[in-house]
Design a protein around this motif. Structure first.
Motif, mmCIF file in Angstrom:
data_model
loop_
_atom_site.group_PDB
_atom_site.id
_atom_site.type_symbol
_atom_site.label_atom_id
_atom_site.label_comp_id
_atom_site.label_asym_id
_atom_site.label_seq_id
_atom_site.Cartn_x
_atom_site.Cartn_y
_atom_site.Cartn_z
ATOM 1 N N PRO A 57 -5.413 9.916 -15.735
ATOM 2 C CA PRO A 57 -5.241 9.634 -14.302
ATOM 3 C C PRO A 57 -6.217 8.564 -13.804
ATOM 4 N N ILE A 58 -5.692 7.610 -13.083
ATOM 5 C CA ILE A 58 -6.502 6.569 -12.451
ATOM 6 C C ILE A 58 -6.221 6.619 -10.959
ATOM 7 N N TYR A 59 -7.262 6.875 -10.179
ATOM 8 C CA TYR A 59 -7.088 7.067 -8.740
ATOM 9 C C TYR A 59 -7.286 5.757 -7.987
ATOM 10 N N PHE A 60 -6.366 5.502 -7.080
ATOM 11 C CA PHE A 60 -6.393 4.306 -6.242
ATOM 12 C C PHE A 60 -6.425 4.743 -4.782
ATOM 13 N N ILE A 61 -7.440 4.291 -4.057
ATOM 14 C CA ILE A 61 -7.554 4.642 -2.642
ATOM 15 C C ILE A 61 -6.762 3.635 -1.825
ATOM 16 N N ASP A 62 -5.631 4.080 -1.318
ATOM 17 C CA ASP A 62 -4.776 3.216 -0.498
ATOM 18 C C ASP A 62 -5.217 3.347 0.952
ATOM 19 N N THR A 63 -6.025 2.416 1.394
ATOM 20 C CA THR A 63 -6.601 2.467 2.733
ATOM 21 C C THR A 63 -5.585 2.194 3.834
ATOM 22 N N GLY A 64 -4.440 1.653 3.454
ATOM 23 C CA GLY A 64 -3.463 1.243 4.456
ATOM 24 C C GLY A 64 -3.679 -0.180 4.933
ATOM 25 N N TYR A 65 -4.738 -0.824 4.425
ATOM 26 C CA TYR A 65 -5.074 -2.179 4.850
ATOM 27 C C TYR A 65 -5.157 -3.161 3.676
ATOM 28 N N HIS A 66 -4.586 -2.797 2.545
ATOM 29 C CA HIS A 66 -4.644 -3.687 1.389
ATOM 30 C C HIS A 66 -3.733 -4.900 1.566
ATOM 31 N N PHE A 67 -4.118 -5.992 0.928
ATOM 32 C CA PHE A 67 -3.249 -7.160 0.855
ATOM 33 C C PHE A 67 -1.975 -6.770 0.099
ATOM 34 N N GLU A 68 -0.863 -7.333 0.479
ATOM 35 C CA GLU A 68 0.374 -7.089 -0.259
ATOM 36 C C GLU A 68 0.237 -7.584 -1.699
ATOM 37 N N GLU A 69 -0.565 -8.648 -1.892
ATOM 38 C CA GLU A 69 -0.791 -9.158 -3.243
ATOM 39 C C GLU A 69 -1.490 -8.110 -4.123
ATOM 40 N N THR A 70 -2.400 -7.339 -3.522
ATOM 41 C CA THR A 70 -3.079 -6.284 -4.284
ATOM 42 C C THR A 70 -2.102 -5.186 -4.680
ATOM 43 N N LEU A 71 -1.244 -4.782 -3.752
ATOM 44 C CA LEU A 71 -0.267 -3.734 -4.046
ATOM 45 C C LEU A 71 0.747 -4.207 -5.091
ATOM 46 N N SER A 72 1.116 -5.481 -5.014
ATOM 47 C CA SER A 72 2.015 -6.046 -6.010
ATOM 48 C C SER A 72 1.345 -6.091 -7.383
ATOM 49 N N TYR A 73 0.068 -6.477 -7.408
ATOM 50 C CA TYR A 73 -0.706 -6.525 -8.652
ATOM 51 C C TYR A 73 -0.830 -5.123 -9.247
ATOM 52 N N LYS A 74 -1.063 -4.145 -8.396
ATOM 53 C CA LYS A 74 -1.144 -2.744 -8.835
ATOM 54 C C LYS A 74 0.156 -2.320 -9.515
ATOM 55 N N ARG A 75 1.277 -2.634 -8.898
ATOM 56 C CA ARG A 75 2.565 -2.273 -9.497
ATOM 57 C C ARG A 75 2.767 -2.980 -10.836
ATOM 58 N N ARG A 76 2.375 -4.243 -10.896
ATOM 59 C CA ARG A 76 2.545 -5.010 -12.133
ATOM 60 C C ARG A 76 1.696 -4.438 -13.265
ATOM 61 N N LEU A 77 0.421 -4.149 -12.984
ATOM 62 C CA LEU A 77 -0.458 -3.604 -14.024
ATOM 63 C C LEU A 77 -0.038 -2.198 -14.426
ATOM 64 N N THR A 78 0.453 -1.427 -13.475
ATOM 65 C CA THR A 78 0.905 -0.078 -13.794
ATOM 66 C C THR A 78 2.040 -0.114 -14.813
ATOM 67 N N ARG A 79 2.964 -1.053 -14.632
ATOM 68 C CA ARG A 79 4.070 -1.212 -15.584
ATOM 69 C C ARG A 79 3.576 -1.789 -16.913
ATOM 70 N N LEU A 80 2.770 -2.844 -16.828
ATOM 71 C CA LEU A 80 2.324 -3.556 -18.032
ATOM 72 C C LEU A 80 1.495 -2.674 -18.951
ATOM 73 N N LEU A 81 0.575 -1.896 -18.368
ATOM 74 C CA LEU A 81 -0.353 -1.078 -19.151
ATOM 75 C C LEU A 81 0.082 0.381 -19.233
#
Length: 219
Positions: A57-81
């Motif tokens: 498990p890897i915990y990510f604190i979603d503050t509600g104020y993240h850049f959309e680029e960060t959320l997109s990067y998160k989705r990409r790395l989650t799939r890739l790794l």
């Protein structure tokens, strides 16, 4: 007990390459908390964990104020790794209040406390070790940290703390890992949209404020 373990583990880990450091902690403790901001250097630790302890498990604190680029990067790395990412959220009513009051302007420490620190508190209590990807070159506070430290009755493990920017870039390049999409726009550290501007190291965080940390790794 923690103090003795901390000193012993620091001596043991200081001579090891980073892969061995991470593996030793996983082998020594059953309850390791791993967190990631999915920022510009996060992919190094995420890649290491995905290889050494797949599906951890890897915990990510979603503050509600993240850049959309960060959320997109998160989705990409989650799939890739093939990461097992668990999102943590602030209390909805408290978060809405910070947005309504624009608390990041009036009291950025309180804003961080509500949106970053509070969501992790209950999770912390279930673990003895907290692993995160802080790197010493990022600011003065981080440069003083050791590989293992103790704060709030939890051992803080920083396997990359003695790395520099060249080692980070070399690792990312040699493993063909994607960069955070905001890196090419001059963001060397990425947090919430209201409190982040382009800058080297962490110079772009809480611009024009004395504040240099959200508080997660100062406690």
């Amino acid at each position: 007990m923690y103090l003795v373990n901390k000193e012993k583990i620091n001596r043991s880990l200081s001579a090891k390459i980073v892969d061995a450091r991470v593996a030793q902690i996983f082998n020594s403790f059953e309850d390791v908390l791993v967190t990631s901001s999915f920022g510009t250097t996060s992919v190094v630790l995420l890649h290491l964990v995905s290889r050494i302890k797949p599906d951890w498990p890897i915990y990510f604190i979603d503050t509600g104020y993240h850049f959309e680029e960060t959320l997109s990067y998160k989705r990409r790395l989650t799939r890739l790794l093939d990461l097992n990412v668990i999102d943590l959220h602030p209390d909805s009513s408290s978060h809405e209040a910070t947005e309504k009051e624009q608390l990041w302007i009036k009291d950025s420490d309180k804003c961080c406390k509500i949106n970053k620190l509070a969501p992790i508190e209950q999770i912390k209590k279930k673990h003895k070790v907290w692993m995160s990807g802080l790197i010493g070159f990022q600011n003065r506070h981080r440069s003083t940290l050791k590989i293992i430290d103790e704060k709030d009755e939890i051992l803080k493990f920083y396997p990359l703390i003695d790395w520099n920017s060249s080692l980070v870039e070399e690792y990312i390049t040699s493993h063909s890992l994607p960069q955070h999409p905001l890196k090419e726009q001059g963001y060397h550290s990425v947090g919430c949209t209201h409190c982040t501007v382009p800058g080297v190291g962490r110079e772009g965080r809480w611009n024009n404020q004395v504040k240099t940390e959200c508080g997660l790794h100062q406690r």
